[in-house]
Enzyme design. Sequence first.
Site, PDB file in Angstrom:
ATOM      1  N   THR A 118      34.194  41.517  32.351  1.00 47.83           N
ATOM      2  CA  THR A 118      35.507  41.605  31.727  1.00 47.83           C
ATOM      3  C   THR A 118      36.004  40.200  31.382  1.00 47.83           C
ATOM      4  O   THR A 118      35.955  39.299  32.212  1.00 47.83           O
ATOM      5  CB  THR A 118      36.505  42.311  32.653  1.00 47.83           C
ATOM      6  OG1 THR A 118      35.961  43.581  33.035  1.00 47.83           O
ATOM      7  CG2 THR A 118      37.824  42.538  31.948  1.00 47.83           C
ATOM      8  N   GLU A 145      34.518  52.512  41.094  1.00 47.96           N
ATOM      9  CA  GLU A 145      33.814  52.024  42.270  1.00 47.96           C
ATOM     10  C   GLU A 145      33.252  53.207  43.050  1.00 47.96           C
ATOM     11  O   GLU A 145      33.937  54.194  43.291  1.00 47.96           O
ATOM     12  CB  GLU A 145      34.767  51.232  43.160  1.00 47.96           C
ATOM     13  CG  GLU A 145      35.281  49.964  42.519  1.00 47.96           C
ATOM     14  CD  GLU A 145      36.430  49.356  43.304  1.00 47.96           C
ATOM     15  OE1 GLU A 145      36.593  49.711  44.478  1.00 47.96           O
ATOM     16  OE2 GLU A 145      37.159  48.539  42.731  1.00 47.96           O
ATOM     17  N   LYS A 203      39.104  47.277  26.606  1.00 50.59           N
ATOM     18  CA  LYS A 203      38.909  47.238  28.060  1.00 50.59           C
ATOM     19  C   LYS A 203      40.207  46.897  28.791  1.00 50.59           C
ATOM     20  O   LYS A 203      40.592  47.577  29.755  1.00 50.59           O
ATOM     21  CB  LYS A 203      37.831  46.204  28.403  1.00 50.59           C
ATOM     22  CG  LYS A 203      37.583  46.017  29.911  1.00 50.59           C
ATOM     23  CD  LYS A 203      37.134  47.319  30.549  1.00 50.59           C
ATOM     24  CE  LYS A 203      36.917  47.173  32.056  1.00 50.59           C
ATOM     25  NZ  LYS A 203      35.666  46.508  32.382  1.00 50.59           N
ATOM     26  N   ASN A 207      42.399  49.650  31.176  1.00 55.24           N
ATOM     27  CA  ASN A 207      42.636  49.458  32.607  1.00 55.24           C
ATOM     28  C   ASN A 207      44.109  49.233  32.918  1.00 55.24           C
ATOM     29  O   ASN A 207      44.595  49.643  33.978  1.00 55.24           O
ATOM     30  CB  ASN A 207      41.798  48.292  33.134  1.00 55.24           C
ATOM     31  CG  ASN A 207      40.381  48.730  33.472  1.00 55.24           C
ATOM     32  OD1 ASN A 207      40.108  49.923  33.587  1.00 55.24           O
ATOM     33  ND2 ASN A 207      39.488  47.776  33.636  1.00 55.24           N
ATOM     34  N   CYS A 259      39.091  45.737  39.161  1.00 59.63           N
ATOM     35  CA  CYS A 259      39.515  45.650  37.763  1.00 59.63           C
ATOM     36  C   CYS A 259      41.018  45.657  37.519  1.00 59.63           C
ATOM     37  O   CYS A 259      41.530  44.805  36.792  1.00 59.63           O
ATOM     38  CB  CYS A 259      38.879  46.788  36.965  1.00 59.63           C
ATOM     39  SG  CYS A 259      37.074  46.675  36.869  1.00 59.63           S
ATOM     40  N   ASP A 263      42.769  42.710  35.405  1.00 55.94           N
ATOM     41  CA  ASP A 263      42.828  43.062  33.988  1.00 55.94           C
ATOM     42  C   ASP A 263      44.266  43.169  33.495  1.00 55.94           C
ATOM     43  O   ASP A 263      44.586  42.747  32.378  1.00 55.94           O
ATOM     44  CB  ASP A 263      42.081  44.373  33.730  1.00 55.94           C
ATOM     45  CG  ASP A 263      40.579  44.224  33.887  1.00 55.94           C
ATOM     46  OD1 ASP A 263      40.137  43.149  34.340  1.00 55.94           O
ATOM     47  OD2 ASP A 263      39.845  45.179  33.583  1.00 55.94           O
TER      48      ASP A 263
END
Length: 394
Positions: A118, A145, A203, A207, A259, A263
């Site tokens: 990322t 995960e 992305k 997220n 993430c 993010d």
Amino acid sequence: MKIAVAGTGYVGLSNSILLAQHNEVWAVDVLPDKVEAVNARRSPIVDREIEDYLAHRDLNLRATTDAAAAYTGAEFIIISTPTNYDEEKNYFDTSSVEAVLTLAKQYAPEATVVIKSTIPVGYTCRVRERFDNPRILFSPEFLREGHALYDNLYPSRIVVGVPQDDPVMEERAHRFAALLQEGAIKQDIPTLFPGLTEAEAIKLFANTYLALRVAYFNELDTYAQVRGLDTRSIIDGVCLDPRIRDSYNNPSFGYGGYCLPKDSKQLLANYRDVPQNLIKAIVDSNATRKDFIAEQVLRRHPGTVGVYRLTMKAGSDNFRQSSIQDVMKRILAEGVPVLIYEPTLKEDTFRGCRVVRDLADFKACCDVILANRASADLADVPEKVYTRDLYSRD
């Protein structure tokens, strides 16, 4: 076809296994223990499908610490190294990505490099110029995960960013997407080929929206607790609306993991010269939730607080950026001793707190036990447990 994958975390290892079903794959890592585990067909991370495929499937997969051996002759090099968010710089630490780009240029100058780590919006175009390498693409991952390989076998979508007006790289992007489709079990996978920068934005916005969902239902739960209302009955009624549904609606101590925290903060940093209110509110809401959880625990005036599992969710061994750690810090700051029960920890202490390995001893020593996710392990001490898990799922 020879493919090299840099990094054997959730993204790298799941992609290595997916592609090794039909290709020669070399997985590169700097940690010898992880390399040894993969070559012994043992998963270095907790993931049911990864464990099963390594143990029982015929895979043309080799792990190594030797970058030269892995990258030389590779047609595709996938970068899936960690990019942690730097709070001071308001930017991902992309040094691991750049280290691989340097090695790729040295050992495989003709290879197509696909970044799956990322990264900030606009990063791929910048490194294409910096490394004078037009053969760099970006393909975001959308993994959970503990279910990383499953989410590659049954992907919601495949996204490969393509530079504009470059038919050669467009062909390579389609070729890479075909490799992912070939390894998947799901058929007719939605596949998109946006611009490089648009792929990066997909992305971060995806997220951050998931972080928004978590934050929203956590704030709903905070309101219900303060007003003495039944959180679950409210959520059940809200989520019967087909436009809302019931994903990411289970209250927690806050969003965390690999993430969502980094993010959402990176996306906020990308908004530095763009008007916004919502993105900052998502980031701030998560901190407020952790403050609230700590206050609720401290109101019980515990002599000792227990932290049951540092991991973010059931079926995972990851506790990086887990929300319970931030709650723990707030409790420690008030001078309340904290004990930790975390079977994956080998150390006797963690951040100054004693690690207790005997579960019965742990339960006996604690006045309040924090559990981000409920567990049958704690069924005999319900009066001690503080959790906001209403649905016994992630």
